[in-house]
Scaffold this active site. Structure first.
Site, mmCIF file in Angstrom:
data_model
loop_
_atom_site.group_PDB
_atom_site.id
_atom_site.type_symbol
_atom_site.label_atom_id
_atom_site.label_comp_id
_atom_site.label_asym_id
_atom_site.label_seq_id
_atom_site.Cartn_x
_atom_site.Cartn_y
_atom_site.Cartn_z
ATOM 1 C CB CYS A 97 -3.072 -7.497 -1.045
ATOM 2 S SG CYS A 97 -1.702 -6.782 -0.727
ATOM 3 C CG HIS A 108 -0.411 -11.937 0.542
ATOM 4 N ND1 HIS A 108 -1.640 -12.032 0.405
ATOM 5 C CD2 HIS A 108 -0.127 -10.609 1.029
ATOM 6 C CE1 HIS A 108 -2.336 -10.856 0.439
ATOM 7 N NE2 HIS A 108 -1.620 -9.972 0.659
ATOM 8 C CD GLU A 147 -3.724 -14.763 -0.789
ATOM 9 O OE1 GLU A 147 -4.691 -15.814 -0.300
ATOM 10 O OE2 GLU A 147 -2.861 -14.368 0.255
HETATM 11 N N1 PCA Z 1 0.226 -5.931 1.577
HETATM 12 C C1 PCA Z 1 -0.978 -5.472 2.028
HETATM 13 C C2 PCA Z 1 -1.425 -4.267 1.139
HETATM 14 C C3 PCA Z 1 0.193 -3.928 0.475
HETATM 15 C C4 PCA Z 1 1.015 -5.210 0.562
HETATM 16 O O1 PCA Z 1 1.683 -5.141 0.233
HETATM 17 C C5 PCA Z 1 -2.310 -6.469 1.852
HETATM 18 O O2 PCA Z 1 -2.003 -7.637 2.191
HETATM 19 O O3 PCA Z 1 -3.423 -5.923 1.799
#
Ligand code: PCA
Length: 200
Positions: free
Chosen positions: A137, A159, A74
């Site tokens: 996240c 992610h 990100e």
């Molecule tokens: N993904 C979520 C919260 C926890 C996770 O693994 C997110 O993208 O916010």
């Protein structure tokens, strides 16, 4: 000094979180791991506690973004909590700041482009993402970057997509094996160690 690597418990009715599975199975030296609850505020507070306690040389947080077609470092976190889905404590936010008065957007400092490039070169599907969302996240990414702003400790968020074990519940969605995701995280950790070495 070690690198702090965080992931999350399962959420959204899923039985597993591939971010957690990959982080738990990653076997590289110099890494301390922490699994966080999927809860606004509490996850970030636990991550920051660990940073205070461990003084890591770098922080990489990992979460799942089902529907993405690769591993996505990100670029930005935004100062916003907004999601229709409740967190694992049942709380819903519809547009509140994470840090009242904090900067609108913070940029990751762990070399998102280099990580995505190294992942692609190794044959894994990967690309830089410009939005970590506005759920838990992003909450952790923003809070950690805010906490570390002004420090020299690189930090950022990655992610990961659905894993193969989740394929049946998401027909047609892109998936990766947990082994591939784990290999991807090992590459990301290497990139951040290289970044630290370059900066010496
Ligand atoms: N993904 C979520 C919260 C926890 C996770 O693994 C997110 O993208 O916010």
């Amino acid at each position: 000094m070690s690198l702090l690597l965080t992931a999350f418990e399962p959420f959204g009715g899923e039985a597993v979180n591939p971010a957690q599975q990959a982080v738990e199975s990653l076997a590289v030296p110099g890494v301390q791991k922490l699994i966080l609850p999927v809860e606004y505020g509490r996850a970030a507070a636990l991550a920051i506690d660990a940073i205070r306690r461990l003084s890591p040389c770098a922080v990489i947080s990992v979460g799942q973004a089902g529907g993405r077609s690769g591993i996505t470092p990100e670029k930005y976190a935004v100062n916003l909590r907004r999601a229709k889905a409740p967190d694992n404590a049942g709380r819903v936010f519809d547009g509140q700041p994470i840090v009242p008065g904090g900067e609108e957007r913070l940029e990751s400092s762990f070399g998102a482009e280099k990580i995505a490039g190294a992942l692609s070169q190794s044959g894994l599907s990967a690309y830089v993402s410009e939005s970590a969302g506005t759920f838990v996240c992003n909450d952790v990414m923003y809070s950690v970057l805010w906490h570390l702003s002004g420090s020299k400790v690189p930090a950022g968020f990655i992610h990961v997509p659905f894993c193969s074990a989740q394929a049946a519940g998401h027909p047609g969605a892109f998936t990766m094996s947990t082994e591939e995701i784990t290999r991807g995280l090992a590459i990301a950790v290497d990139c951040v160690f290289a970044l630290l070495k370059d900066g010496e």
